[in-house]
Enzyme design. Structure first.
Site, PDB file in Angstrom:
ATOM      1  CG  HIS A  32      34.157  81.132 -11.226  1.00 38.87           C
ATOM      2  ND1 HIS A  32      33.635  80.341 -10.238  1.00 38.87           N
ATOM      3  CD2 HIS A  32      33.503  82.314 -11.161  1.00 38.87           C
ATOM      4  CE1 HIS A  32      32.688  81.026  -9.600  1.00 38.87           C
ATOM      5  NE2 HIS A  32      32.590  82.220 -10.132  1.00 38.87           N
ATOM      6  CG  ASP A  78      29.559  89.415 -12.394  1.00 37.62           C
ATOM      7  OD1 ASP A  78      28.933  88.819 -13.291  1.00 37.62           O
ATOM      8  OD2 ASP A  78      30.324  88.828 -11.610  1.00 37.62           O
ATOM      9  CG  ASP A  85      31.383  84.527 -13.457  1.00 37.41           C
ATOM     10  OD1 ASP A  85      32.327  84.161 -14.197  1.00 37.41           O
ATOM     11  OD2 ASP A  85      30.745  83.736 -12.750  1.00 37.41           O
ATOM     12  CD  GLU A  86      30.104  84.646  -8.635  1.00 41.40           C
ATOM     13  OE1 GLU A  86      29.113  84.880  -7.942  1.00 41.40           O
ATOM     14  OE2 GLU A  86      30.525  83.491  -8.846  1.00 41.40           O
ATOM     15  CB  VAL A  87      37.420  88.797 -10.634  1.00 45.33           C
ATOM     16  CG1 VAL A  87      38.902  88.529 -10.478  1.00 45.33           C
ATOM     17  CG2 VAL A  87      36.944  88.430 -12.020  1.00 45.33           C
TER      18      VAL A  87
END
Ligand code: NAG
Ligand code: NAG
Ligand code: NAG
Ligand code: NAG
Ligand code: NAG
Length: 900
Positions: free
Chosen positions: A459, A595, A544-546
């Site tokens: 992000h 996460d 998060d969310e890599v």
């Protein structure tokens, strides 16, 4: 030859005329452009030279209407309608728009749909296939596999641009503003995500019944009710006393800040005294806990005492006093002893996807502190924007705070989430250093800790793009001038990797040294801004969310760790340890999304690997049917302090109702209303499993059938609190922010501060009944006491639409509102004129009627419902419907006058 010449001469007059007209037009045109470029910011683009291309753009922007129709489950049709008098031909124009679903490159009817970056797509005419978009005609473009359940799945501000140089893009007029270009959803396959989806919008009758259920235990005697509910509260007698101007605030050197706040709110003078008659005194009680307070009113002795050991405790005592005095200055014989259930009572606002202005944040802080919330977590960076000015890295806001159409790759990010081609919408903006300090100061004086989130390494497109600009434009251009500014390159220039949400190059590379120079510089600047205002001891690092393959084969990683010698998980873990060590150097604890600290094969990271005093986990991804609900417990058991942000109950970007007209995403749950938030049980997590995303009933037994899904919480002390999250992809204005936050935030505060007795009631039926009674009390206090307090602060809230019950046998229809005191209005002329109607209303003739609720406290209304009313026997029609409405208006006016 001579013939031609003659003709030419004959037409000379005409020629001259034409030349004059053209000249006038050109002058007019350039005047218009120079005028508009004055009113535009410098970012509004280059000088228009290419007038021919620009005319096409202007025409399309003005006359091509976009109309979107949902045609079935996961399929939509986009109509391009030429409403003007000129045909639109093949050319260099492109129509850009934002899509929240990933679309494939397809063609149809002469148009090609292509991906730009992230959610930005465009249509362009295909040479030889696109003939023209004829005046008065339309072209349809069908898209399959486009999951849709709500109008807010579509984003406004489509724009037209040209690949020709020196032109300016323009927003398509018909797509300006919200939703208007999306046709109503009228069938189940419009609002359902597939045939197995059981979610349907409430009918007016269902809403009527639901409100009856929600209102079942509401009460009217709520004058002295306090929200959030105090731990102990007794009303010892019904005697009362008025706090009039003769009273003073008696401070004995203690609690000067809370005292000042109270003195201002009640307009009282402050006296340096240890209390006595006609005194509200604030007394230091060292034995109290850090947020504990007591409030005692002695009617006979004419004295009010607030005791606490800290400024925060005193401030909460003050808030409670203001709450019981919110309607009158008369106060009764009350004793309250109170302290919070959780130390972390938070609200996250994503100011990156859409920017939320400082003024709005200050109002939110005001309301948060009224309800004893104590953490404002600002999500300051994401792919779509960087929102905080940093003195040592000005490029972050120079580039990363703005979104625009920049085919040339200039000083801004791609348009996104419907932000249009110019940086003049909520897609752009940032807090200056002074703005941010003002927010910190305002929050500090209300005992709210501001937790800044810098979301890394995923992000991070805004930061990556800004640092590319710094490298390529600023540092490169000043090399000869001996610029020794450090490089903060976050990504290898030669690589292009697709990440989450379809963004190219959105993740920071953990193998570059400059990455950590950057992080250090950011943290240093943050420390400076907090200095002297708030303690900087907690930073949210996102994590998060890599995207899984982001760094595979990166030359820098190959150099650092050896080709083939590292995995994605290894790099993620390595990065986070480095970043947390930098935070630890500043004595800061860190928070990360769950996460970010989780290895999908082995579970939570080893806590011992972090140097920080505290590594906090924000647990969010609890979609029940995916069996992830237990992660928060795994983390608590592994020694991490945990903040509960369960997406099924505490994600306030999700809509209030399963209705296509209600704003919000629905990936975790189809809806979250205020009752759901109120009823959330943080101590019995799986008991909150009520519905899956498709509206199928769930139960704790069902979810926990496999005990692996529901680990036992061995370490309850590690559950530190609750935090609601407002992601802002679909939230574009202060109105939207308030609509999504209030009143859900007040229910959040109730749960985060107060543990209700029903939460631990093992008898499910008793639990339901107790909860429903407690809710009735909360609902009454909310509508009668709290909503007017919000309104008085200039804060709007969501007004729920009314419930309607048409009874043709009795020839009446009944309406009900969720909130006491709220009015119901009807219109028989399609919303042109509105009249207040009563709860029960005679049906005097068949008609189609529009109905909505109205707040009695401030000028806001609910969305409008429609109801078709059929009268069984039209002959009996004596008083007309309209005259009845008029009579009602008259009565209501009288009622209002009597109030004033
Ligand atoms: C598109 O044009 C066709 C005729 O070509 C017409 O029947 C239809 O109603 C139009 N659709 C829209 C949305 O205007
Ligand atoms: C209201 O509560 C009572 C129990 O207190 C219950 O019997 C009744 O069914 C409830 N009514 C509704 C509309 O839920
Ligand atoms: C999107 O951003 C890239 C990188 O800055 C830029 O090259 C491209 O022109 C942008 N596209 C549009 C349509 O703004
Ligand atoms: C990166 O930093 C490490 C440790 O400080 C150092 O050994 C290495 O040479 C640096 N690499 C580059 C490319 O500067
Ligand atoms: C109400 O609207 C429906 C559908 O739009 C229409 O068929 C009906 O005639 C209308 N009824 C009245 C009384 O206007």
């Amino acid at each position: 030859m001579s013939v031609l010449f003659k003709q030419c001469c004959k037409q000379r007059k005409v020629y001259i005329l034409v030349v004059i007209i053209v000249a006038v037009l050109l002058v007019g045109y350039s005047l218009r452009n120079s005028m508009s470029s004055e009113s535009f910011t410098e970012n509004k683009g280059v000088d228009v030279v290419n007038n021919m291309e620009q005319e096409v753009i202007e025409y399309i922007a003005k006359y091509v209407q976009i109309s979107i129709r949902v045609t079935g489950y996961e399929s939509i049709a986009i109509h391009f309608i030429n409403t003007g008098k000129t045909d639109v031909n093949y050319g260099k124009w492109r129509i850009y728009f934002y899509a929240v679903r990933q679309l494939s490159a397809i063609r149809g009817n002469g148009l090609a749909l292509k991906h730009e970056n992230g959610g930005l797509y465009f249509f362009e005419p295909v040479e030889r296939e696109f003939k023209y978009l004829k005046s008065g005609f339309n072209v349809t473009f069908d898209i399959e596999h486009y999951q849709v359940a709500s109008k807010s799945d579509f984003f406004p501000n489509w724009y037209v641009a040209s690949t020709a140089e020196q032109t300016r893009p323009r927003v398509l007029k018909y797509t300006e503003g919200d939703k208007s270009f999306v046709k109503d959803f009228t069938r189940p396959d419009h609002w359902k995500q597939g045939p197995h989806d059981n979610n349907n919008p409430l009918t007016n009758l269902e809403r009527y019944q639901y409100y009856r259920y929600l209102n079942n235990h509401s009460i009217s005697d709520v004058q002295y009710h306090v929200i959030p509910t105090p731990k102990v509260m007794t009303i010892r007698s019904r005697e009362n006393v008025e706090i009039d101007r003769k009273w003073t605030l008696c401070l004995n050197k203690h609690f000067l800040s809370a005292g000042k706040y109270l003195a201002e709110a009640l307009n009282l003078k402050i006296r340096d005294s240890s209390g006595g008659k006609m005194c509200i005194s604030m007394i230091k009680a060292a034995e109290y806990g850090s947020e504990e307070y007591s409030l005692e009113v002695q009617v006979a002795g004419k004295a009010v005492e607030i005791k606490a050991s800290t400024e925060a405790g005193a401030f909460y005592g003050v808030q409670t006093l203001l709450s019981v005095m919110s309607k009158t200055k008369i106060i009764t014989d009350i004793f309250i002893k109170d302290q919070p259930r959780f130390q972390h009572r938070g609200l996250m606002i994503d100011v990156a996807r859409n920017f939320v202005k400082k003024a709005t944040i200050l109002k939110v802080l005001d309301v948060m502190s009224m309800y004893k919330l104590n953490v404002l977590h600002l999500h300051l960076s994401d792919d779509e924007g960087w929102r905080l000015e940093l003195p040592s890295i000005p490029e972050l806001t120079l580039v990363g705070a703005h979104r625009c159409h920049n085919a040339g790759g200039s000083k801004c990010l791609n348009s996104s989430l419907g932000s249009g081609p110019y940086p003049d919408t909520s897609g752009s903006g940032f807090y200056s250093v002074n703005d941010f300090k003002e927010i910190l100061r305002y929050a500090a004086s209300r005992h709210v800790k501001v937790v800044p989130e810098i979301d890394v390494p995923g992000h991070s497109l805004a930061a990556v793009a800004s640092m590319n600009y710094r490298q390529n434009v600023i540092l490169a251009s000043s090399e000869n001038g001996g610029n020794s500014e450090p490089s903060y390159l976050l990504m290898e220039p030669e690589r292009s990797v697709l990440g989450f949400n379809n963004w190219l190059d959105s993740a920071i590379n953990p193998c570059l040294n400059t990455t950590y120079h950057f992080i250090r510089a950011v943290f240093n600047d943050l420390v400076d801004m907090y200095d002297g205002i708030q303690t900087f001891d907690l930073i949210h690092v996102g994590a998060d969310e890599v995207y899984h393959d982001t760094w595979a084969g990166s030359p820098a990683c190959d150099r650092r760790f050896g080709a083939g010698k590292y995995t994605h998980d290894f790099l993620k873990d390595f990065f986070l340890k480095q970043v947390s060590a930098i935070a630890a150097d500043h004595n800061a604890r860190i928070v990360a999304w769950e996460d970010g600290l989780y290895n999908f094969h082995t579970g939570p990271y080893d806590r011992a690997g972090f140097k920080n005093k505290e590594v906090c986990v924000q647990a969010w991804n609890n979609i029940w049917e995916m069996n992830r609900g237990g992660r928060s417990i795994e983390f608590a058991n592994a020694g991490y302090p945990v903040i509960l942000s369960m997406a099924t109950h505490l994600y306030f970007d999700h809509p209030y109702e399963p209705d296509p007209e209600e704003r919000g995403f629905y990936w975790a749950t189809r809806y979250t209303d205020t009752f759901k938030v109120f009823g959330f049980m943080p101590g019995d997590l799986f008991a909150n499993a009520n519905f899956d995303r498709l509206g199928n009933r769930l139960s704790k037994e069902g979810v926990c059938r496999d005990p692996k899904n529901c680990p036992e919480l061995r370490n309850p002390a590690n559950i530190k609190g609750m935090e609601a999250c407002l992601w802002t992809e679909t939230i574009r204005s202060e109105h939207d922010v308030f609509y999504m936050l209030f009143p859900r935030v007040i229910a959040l505060a109730e749960r985060a501060w107060h543990e209700a007795s029903w939460e631990t009631n093992e008898q499910l039926l008793h639990r339901e009944l107790e909860r429903s009674k407690d809710w009735g009390r909360f609902l009454s206090a909310l509508s009668l006491n709290e909503l007017p307090r919000l309104a008085a602060k200039g804060v709007t809230y969501r007004v729920p639409p009314p419930g309607v019950n048409v009874n043709v046998e009795e020839n009446v229809f009944r309406v009900t509102t969720l909130y006491a005191n709220h009015l119901v209005e009807a219109s028989v002329d399609d919303g042109l004129t509105w009249s207040v109607i009563e709860d029960t209303f005679p049906i005097t003739k068949s008609l189609n009627i529009s109905i909505r609720s109205r707040s009695p406290y401030t000028n806001i209304v609910s969305r409008t419902l429609r109801e078709s009313i059929y009268r069984t026997n039209d002959a009996e029609d004596r008083i007309s419907f309209l005259s009845h409405i008029l009579l009602n208006v008259y009565i209501c006016r009288l009622f209002y006058l009597s109030l004033i």
